[in-house]
Design a protein around this motif. Sequence first.
Motif, short mmCIF file in Angstrom:
data_model
loop_
_atom_site.label_atom_id
_atom_site.label_comp_id
_atom_site.label_asym_id
_atom_site.label_seq_id
_atom_site.Cartn_x
_atom_site.Cartn_y
_atom_site.Cartn_z
N CYS A 193 45.62 47.00 37.51
CA CYS A 193 45.45 48.11 36.55
C CYS A 193 46.51 48.30 35.34
CB CYS A 193 45.15 49.39 37.04
SG CYS A 193 43.91 49.64 38.25
N ILE A 194 47.91 48.06 35.94
CA ILE A 194 49.16 48.28 35.17
C ILE A 194 48.86 47.19 34.00
CG2 ILE A 194 51.45 47.90 34.94
CD1 ILE A 194 51.57 49.13 37.62
N LYS A 195 48.72 46.14 34.71
CA LYS A 195 48.59 44.66 33.17
C LYS A 195 47.55 44.87 32.22
CE LYS A 195 50.27 40.69 32.24
NZ LYS A 195 51.62 40.87 31.53
N LYS A 196 46.33 45.28 32.78
CA LYS A 196 45.20 45.48 32.15
C LYS A 196 45.47 46.49 30.91
CE LYS A 196 40.24 46.12 32.23
NZ LYS A 196 39.16 46.61 33.02
N ILE A 197 46.17 47.80 31.28
CA ILE A 197 46.41 48.57 30.24
C ILE A 197 47.69 48.27 29.38
CG2 ILE A 197 47.32 51.10 29.97
CD1 ILE A 197 45.52 51.86 32.44
N GLU A 198 48.64 47.75 30.07
CA GLU A 198 49.95 47.19 29.19
C GLU A 198 49.35 46.16 28.02
OE1 GLU A 198 53.78 47.68 32.30
OE2 GLU A 198 52.56 45.74 32.11
N THR A 199 48.42 45.30 28.57
CA THR A 199 47.96 44.38 27.55
C THR A 199 47.21 45.16 26.53
OG1 THR A 199 48.10 42.71 29.15
CG2 THR A 199 46.58 42.24 27.55
N GLY A 200 46.16 45.82 26.84
CA GLY A 200 45.31 46.80 26.08
C GLY A 200 46.08 47.32 25.01
N ILE A 201 47.15 48.22 25.22
CA ILE A 201 47.80 48.91 24.55
C ILE A 201 48.98 48.29 23.66
CG2 ILE A 201 49.13 51.21 24.32
CD1 ILE A 201 47.58 52.50 26.23
N GLY A 202 49.62 47.48 24.51
CA GLY A 202 50.77 46.94 24.03
C GLY A 202 50.37 45.87 22.77
N THR A 229 44.16 52.00 40.27
CA THR A 229 44.09 52.14 42.07
C THR A 229 44.98 50.82 42.52
OG1 THR A 229 42.16 50.73 41.83
CG2 THR A 229 41.80 53.06 42.32
N CYS A 230 45.36 50.19 41.55
CA CYS A 230 46.16 48.74 41.95
C CYS A 230 47.05 48.26 40.81
CB CYS A 230 45.22 47.78 42.35
SG CYS A 230 43.99 47.32 41.09
N PRO A 231 48.06 47.71 40.92
CA PRO A 231 48.96 46.83 40.10
C PRO A 231 48.21 46.18 38.99
CG PRO A 231 50.06 46.61 42.49
CD PRO A 231 48.61 47.16 42.38
N ASN A 286 50.38 54.85 40.76
CA ASN A 286 50.22 55.69 41.96
C ASN A 286 50.35 57.05 41.26
OD1 ASN A 286 52.95 55.13 41.02
ND2 ASN A 286 53.89 55.59 42.97
N LEU A 287 50.96 57.27 40.17
CA LEU A 287 50.62 58.69 39.69
C LEU A 287 49.57 58.94 38.71
CD1 LEU A 287 54.47 59.02 38.91
CD2 LEU A 287 53.38 60.07 40.83
N ASN A 288 49.00 58.04 38.36
CA ASN A 288 47.77 57.98 37.32
C ASN A 288 48.34 58.48 35.97
OD1 ASN A 288 45.38 56.95 38.68
ND2 ASN A 288 45.45 59.03 39.72
N LYS A 289 49.48 57.74 35.55
CA LYS A 289 50.41 58.21 34.30
C LYS A 289 50.61 56.98 33.34
CE LYS A 289 54.29 60.71 32.76
NZ LYS A 289 55.73 61.32 33.29
N VAL A 290 50.13 57.09 32.17
CA VAL A 290 50.61 56.05 31.20
C VAL A 290 51.48 56.95 30.20
CG1 VAL A 290 49.82 54.53 29.51
CG2 VAL A 290 48.46 54.98 31.51
#
Length: 72
Positions: free
Chosen positions: A15-24, A11-13, A37-41
């Motif tokens: 979220c990007i950082k949380k996923i990038e950190t978790g997977i990165g 829902t927000c930017p 905004n596309l719900n895509k990783v």
Amino acid sequence: MKTNLKTEDLTCPSCIKKIETGIGGTAGVSKVDVKFNLNKVTVEHDDTVTGDELKNTIEKLGYPVKSVKTSA
């Protein structure tokens, strides 16, 4: 290899950082691209990483994954 994951509840930017950190931080992952905004990783990785591992990591972070597609 490249894996595309369709998610929910991005829902927000932040979220990007949380996923990038978790997977990165996963060994074998070279690039993570999150489009909230596309719900895509999209994850670029070597063959030691599986789509299921990526899915599990994202779901542990609190984001349901609807589909996983991996290509060479």
